[in-house]
Design a protein around this motif. Structure first.
Motif, PDB file in Angstrom:
ATOM      1  N   ILE A  69     -26.799 -19.966 -11.802  1.00 13.54           N
ATOM      2  CA  ILE A  69     -26.256 -20.286 -10.474  1.00 13.54           C
ATOM      3  C   ILE A  69     -24.741 -20.101 -10.448  1.00 13.54           C
ATOM      4  O   ILE A  69     -24.160 -19.593  -9.466  1.00 13.54           O
ATOM      5  N   PHE A  70     -24.078 -20.477 -11.526  1.00 10.47           N
ATOM      6  CA  PHE A  70     -22.614 -20.421 -11.519  1.00 10.47           C
ATOM      7  C   PHE A  70     -22.062 -19.022 -11.814  1.00 10.47           C
ATOM      8  O   PHE A  70     -20.863 -18.798 -11.640  1.00 10.47           O
ATOM      9  N   ILE A  71     -22.889 -18.085 -12.260  1.00  7.62           N
ATOM     10  CA  ILE A  71     -22.389 -16.732 -12.526  1.00  7.62           C
ATOM     11  C   ILE A  71     -21.860 -16.074 -11.244  1.00  7.62           C
ATOM     12  O   ILE A  71     -20.709 -15.595 -11.209  1.00  7.62           O
ATOM     13  N   PRO A  72     -22.642 -15.994 -10.138  1.00  2.04           N
ATOM     14  CA  PRO A  72     -22.078 -15.372  -8.921  1.00  2.04           C
ATOM     15  C   PRO A  72     -20.945 -16.204  -8.314  1.00  2.04           C
ATOM     16  O   PRO A  72     -20.003 -15.637  -7.729  1.00  2.04           O
ATOM     17  N   LEU A  73     -21.024 -17.552  -8.465  1.00  2.00           N
ATOM     18  CA  LEU A  73     -19.947 -18.382  -7.934  1.00  2.00           C
ATOM     19  C   LEU A  73     -18.651 -18.108  -8.687  1.00  2.00           C
ATOM     20  O   LEU A  73     -17.565 -18.029  -8.085  1.00  2.00           O
ATOM     21  N   SER A  74     -18.750 -17.972 -10.000  1.00  2.00           N
ATOM     22  CA  SER A  74     -17.566 -17.668 -10.803  1.00  2.00           C
ATOM     23  C   SER A  74     -16.996 -16.304 -10.441  1.00  2.00           C
ATOM     24  O   SER A  74     -15.765 -16.099 -10.436  1.00  2.00           O
ATOM     25  N   PHE A  75     -17.916 -15.358 -10.134  1.00  2.00           N
ATOM     26  CA  PHE A  75     -17.464 -14.029  -9.733  1.00  2.00           C
ATOM     27  C   PHE A  75     -16.652 -14.095  -8.439  1.00  2.00           C
ATOM     28  O   PHE A  75     -15.549 -13.515  -8.332  1.00  2.00           O
ATOM     29  N   LEU A  76     -17.183 -14.825  -7.443  1.00  2.00           N
ATOM     30  CA  LEU A  76     -16.470 -14.929  -6.164  1.00  2.00           C
ATOM     31  C   LEU A  76     -15.125 -15.621  -6.326  1.00  2.00           C
ATOM     32  O   LEU A  76     -14.111 -15.187  -5.773  1.00  2.00           O
ATOM     33  N   VAL A  77     -15.139 -16.713  -7.056  1.00  2.00           N
ATOM     34  CA  VAL A  77     -13.884 -17.439  -7.265  1.00  2.00           C
ATOM     35  C   VAL A  77     -12.888 -16.578  -8.034  1.00  2.00           C
ATOM     36  O   VAL A  77     -11.681 -16.581  -7.742  1.00  2.00           O
ATOM     37  N   GLY A  78     -13.398 -15.799  -8.995  1.00  2.00           N
ATOM     38  CA  GLY A  78     -12.516 -14.924  -9.769  1.00  2.00           C
ATOM     39  C   GLY A  78     -11.898 -13.833  -8.915  1.00  2.00           C
ATOM     40  O   GLY A  78     -10.711 -13.491  -9.067  1.00  2.00           O
ATOM     41  N   VAL A  79     -12.711 -13.266  -8.000  1.00  2.00           N
ATOM     42  CA  VAL A  79     -12.197 -12.198  -7.139  1.00  2.00           C
ATOM     43  C   VAL A  79     -11.100 -12.716  -6.217  1.00  2.00           C
ATOM     44  O   VAL A  79     -10.009 -12.129  -6.108  1.00  2.00           O
ATOM     45  N   TYR A  80     -11.364 -13.843  -5.569  1.00  2.00           N
ATOM     46  CA  TYR A  80     -10.392 -14.341  -4.601  1.00  2.00           C
ATOM     47  C   TYR A  80      -9.327 -15.223  -5.238  1.00  2.00           C
ATOM     48  O   TYR A  80      -8.478 -15.771  -4.535  1.00  2.00           O
ATOM     49  N   GLY A  81      -9.360 -15.297  -6.512  1.00  2.00           N
ATOM     50  CA  GLY A  81      -8.298 -16.019  -7.201  1.00  2.00           C
ATOM     51  C   GLY A  81      -7.236 -15.110  -7.780  1.00  2.00           C
ATOM     52  O   GLY A  81      -6.327 -15.575  -8.481  1.00  2.00           O
ATOM     53  N   MET A  82      -7.337 -13.789  -7.514  1.00  2.00           N
ATOM     54  CA  MET A  82      -6.369 -12.844  -8.081  1.00  2.00           C
ATOM     55  C   MET A  82      -5.055 -12.831  -7.310  1.00  2.00           C
ATOM     56  O   MET A  82      -4.043 -12.371  -7.811  1.00  2.00           O
ATOM     57  N   MET A  93     -21.000 -19.472  -0.863  1.00  2.00           N
ATOM     58  CA  MET A  93     -21.395 -20.026  -2.169  1.00  2.00           C
ATOM     59  C   MET A  93     -22.550 -21.005  -2.023  1.00  2.00           C
ATOM     60  O   MET A  93     -23.497 -20.995  -2.828  1.00  2.00           O
ATOM     61  N   ILE A  94     -22.503 -21.856  -1.000  1.00  2.00           N
ATOM     62  CA  ILE A  94     -23.609 -22.804  -0.799  1.00  2.00           C
ATOM     63  C   ILE A  94     -24.899 -22.054  -0.456  1.00  2.00           C
ATOM     64  O   ILE A  94     -25.997 -22.410  -0.929  1.00  2.00           O
ATOM     65  N   SER A  95     -24.775 -20.989   0.353  1.00  2.00           N
ATOM     66  CA  SER A  95     -25.964 -20.192   0.683  1.00  2.00           C
ATOM     67  C   SER A  95     -26.552 -19.550  -0.566  1.00  2.00           C
ATOM     68  O   SER A  95     -27.785 -19.483  -0.739  1.00  2.00           O
ATOM     69  N   LEU A  96     -25.652 -19.045  -1.433  1.00  2.00           N
ATOM     70  CA  LEU A  96     -26.128 -18.468  -2.685  1.00  2.00           C
ATOM     71  C   LEU A  96     -26.872 -19.510  -3.532  1.00  2.00           C
ATOM     72  O   LEU A  96     -27.944 -19.233  -4.087  1.00  2.00           O
ATOM     73  N   ILE A  97     -26.303 -20.705  -3.609  1.00  2.00           N
ATOM     74  CA  ILE A  97     -26.940 -21.761  -4.416  1.00  2.00           C
ATOM     75  C   ILE A  97     -28.315 -22.087  -3.869  1.00  2.00           C
ATOM     76  O   ILE A  97     -29.312 -22.127  -4.614  1.00  2.00           O
ATOM     77  N   LEU A  98     -28.404 -22.315  -2.563  1.00  2.00           N
ATOM     78  CA  LEU A  98     -29.682 -22.664  -1.957  1.00  2.00           C
ATOM     79  C   LEU A  98     -30.680 -21.511  -2.068  1.00  2.00           C
ATOM     80  O   LEU A  98     -31.875 -21.728  -2.333  1.00  2.00           O
ATOM     81  N   GLY A  99     -30.206 -20.297  -1.851  1.00  2.00           N
ATOM     82  CA  GLY A  99     -31.093 -19.144  -1.956  1.00  2.00           C
ATOM     83  C   GLY A  99     -31.653 -18.980  -3.357  1.00  2.00           C
ATOM     84  O   GLY A  99     -32.848 -18.710  -3.558  1.00  2.00           O
ATOM     85  N   MET A 100     -30.793 -19.124  -4.368  1.00  2.00           N
ATOM     86  CA  MET A 100     -31.256 -18.976  -5.750  1.00  2.00           C
ATOM     87  C   MET A 100     -32.213 -20.102  -6.142  1.00  2.00           C
ATOM     88  O   MET A 100     -33.219 -19.865  -6.823  1.00  2.00           O
ATOM     89  N   LEU A 101     -31.910 -21.337  -5.707  1.00  2.00           N
ATOM     90  CA  LEU A 101     -32.818 -22.448  -5.991  1.00  2.00           C
ATOM     91  C   LEU A 101     -34.188 -22.229  -5.348  1.00  2.00           C
ATOM     92  O   LEU A 101     -35.235 -22.509  -5.946  1.00  2.00           O
ATOM     93  N   GLY A 102     -34.177 -21.720  -4.098  1.00  2.00           N
ATOM     94  CA  GLY A 102     -35.437 -21.428  -3.431  1.00  2.00           C
ATOM     95  C   GLY A 102     -36.225 -20.348  -4.150  1.00  2.00           C
ATOM     96  O   GLY A 102     -37.455 -20.427  -4.286  1.00  2.00           O
ATOM     97  N   TRP A 103     -35.511 -19.323  -4.622  1.00  2.00           N
ATOM     98  CA  TRP A 103     -36.194 -18.252  -5.348  1.00  2.00           C
ATOM     99  C   TRP A 103     -36.756 -18.743  -6.684  1.00  2.00           C
ATOM    100  O   TRP A 103     -37.878 -18.410  -7.063  1.00  2.00           O
ATOM    101  N   PHE A 104     -35.959 -19.565  -7.418  1.00  2.00           N
ATOM    102  CA  PHE A 104     -36.446 -20.130  -8.671  1.00  2.00           C
ATOM    103  C   PHE A 104     -37.699 -20.983  -8.443  1.00  2.00           C
ATOM    104  O   PHE A 104     -38.646 -20.949  -9.242  1.00  2.00           O
ATOM    105  N   ARG A 105     -37.693 -21.730  -7.356  1.00  2.00           N
ATOM    106  CA  ARG A 105     -38.836 -22.586  -7.073  1.00  2.00           C
ATOM    107  C   ARG A 105     -40.064 -21.761  -6.721  1.00  2.00           C
ATOM    108  O   ARG A 105     -41.202 -22.093  -7.096  1.00  2.00           O
ATOM    109  N   SER A 106     -39.848 -20.661  -5.966  1.00  2.00           N
ATOM    110  CA  SER A 106     -40.985 -19.804  -5.615  1.00  2.00           C
ATOM    111  C   SER A 106     -41.593 -19.149  -6.854  1.00  2.00           C
ATOM    112  O   SER A 106     -42.795 -18.872  -6.904  1.00  2.00           O
TER     113      SER A 106
END
Length: 361
Positions: free
Chosen positions: A310-323, A344-357
């Motif tokens: 879950i934190f891999i794409p979040l870290s990517f986004l934060v890394g991009v906009y932290g330059m 980021m919240i949408s990504l978290i919820l989407g990934m959790l939903g996919w993991f659950r499915s």
């Protein structure tokens, strides 16, 4: 029964064996480590309505009548001279006397010219320490006389003694051979108690494994396995002993007593099967413990993997906009911060939903 205790007992056994090395057959050397301040000898005499009990210390009482059946119950074997005196008084063979004080014997039955000897093991199980204590018991039966010799001061034959005192059952009306059978039967019956105690501990261990296995659980399984292994080594030879007892042609054992011995032989077979069953149960508990530990470890790794994923794409986004580059239009957006949080919240919820499915969580 810990490994250290086993190693210590092996060292003691080796030391005592060296003491016997080179000695001629029939030499009496006590190979145990239990020493009592005083040897207790109990003489029970009975014949019809006559019944009498005498007790002596460091000596053996003399019988009051020649017609009665005599039962000498001697507790404590380190006083070798007293054992020898008692045995020779009733014609025990030197090899039989040697086996009495050599407590490393395997269970067996020996026929002599004027007597029959049984060597069996008595057990007691300490549920708190998960330790199995072993005591060798020798029973010698000759014409009208039974000698029972044990290491400890405890009364192994309390129930038999009570039957004699209250004159219940057939024991008072039968001879020395039936008394010898009753003593062997009494020791064998106590095996059920030990096995029941071990079964209860196995149930507790199983509940602990299913609830929350601990490091101590593995040690408990190991202790119970060692106890069952010791039981198996000592009980297995009893089949041969009972076969000889039931089919012996000795004139000291009557055909009527042999009928009861055959029933006792069935008990020994049942006990042997129970020990084998619980050994398999112990092995199964060890496998269950290993599987439960692996399952819990896999659950932890699965949780950590999901969190990391879950934190891999979040870290990517934060890394991009932290330059903080100047030519990044999103940095100057009035609502950029809130938009990023929404993504980021949408990504978290989407990934959790996919993991659950996928039934990963």
């Amino acid at each position: 029964m810990r490994i250290t205790n086993l190693l210590r007992s092996k060292e003691e056994k080796a030391t005592l064996t060296r003491k016997k090395a080179g000695a001629p057959p029939g030499t009496m050397v006590y190979t145990g480590h239990r020493h009592m301040e005083q040897i207790h000898v109990h003489l029970t005499q009975y014949h019809g309505d006559f019944f009498d009990v005498q007790t002596a210390q460091d000596a053996f009482p003399e019988p009051q009548t020649e017609r009665a059946t005599l039962w000498y119950d001697m507790r404590g074997l380190h006083h070798v001279e007293l054992v020898e005196q008692l045995g020779k008084k009733y014609g025990m063979h030197p090899l039989a006397l040697e086996d009495v004080v050599d407590v490393q014997q395997r269970p067996k039955m020996e026929l002599f010219e004027n007597g029959v000897m049984f060597v069996i093991k008595a057990f007691a199980f300490n549920a708190e320490r998960l330790e199995l204590s072993i005591e060798q018991v020798s029973i010698y039966v000759t014409d009208g006389v039974v000698l029972s010799l044990q290491e400890d001061s405890g009364d192994l034959f309390k129930s038999v003694r009570k039957r004699l005192e209250t004159s219940t059952g057939r024991i008072r009306s039968r001879g020395a051979d039936y008394l010898a059978y009753a003593l062997v039967d009494n020791v064998v019956d106590k095996y059920y108690t030990v096995i029941d105690q071990i079964e209860e501990e196995l149930d507790k261990v199983e509940e602990t494994i299913m609830r929350s296995p601990e490091v101590e659980t593995k040690a408990k399984i190991h202790d119970l396995r060692l106890s069952l292994l010791t039981l198996r080594k000592s009980i297995s030879p009893l089949r041969e002993l009972m076969n000889r007892f039931a089919d012996t042609e000795s004139t000291l054992i009557t055909a009527d007593t042999q009928l009861y011995v055959r029933d006792l032989r069935d008990h020994v077979i049942q006990i042997t099967d129970l020990v084998e069953t619980y050994r398999d149960v112990t092995n199964g508990l060890y496998d269950l413990y290993t599987s439960e530990i692996s399952f819990r470890m896999n659950s932890v790794m699965q949780t950590l993997t999901i969190v990391s994923t879950i934190f891999i794409p979040l870290s990517f986004l934060v890394g991009v906009y932290g330059m903080n580059w100047d030519n990044m239009p999103e940095l100057h957006s009035q609502y950029g911060y809130f938009i990023l949080w929404g993504v980021m919240i949408s990504l978290i919820l989407g990934m959790l939903g996919w993991f659950r499915s996928r039934r990963w969580i």
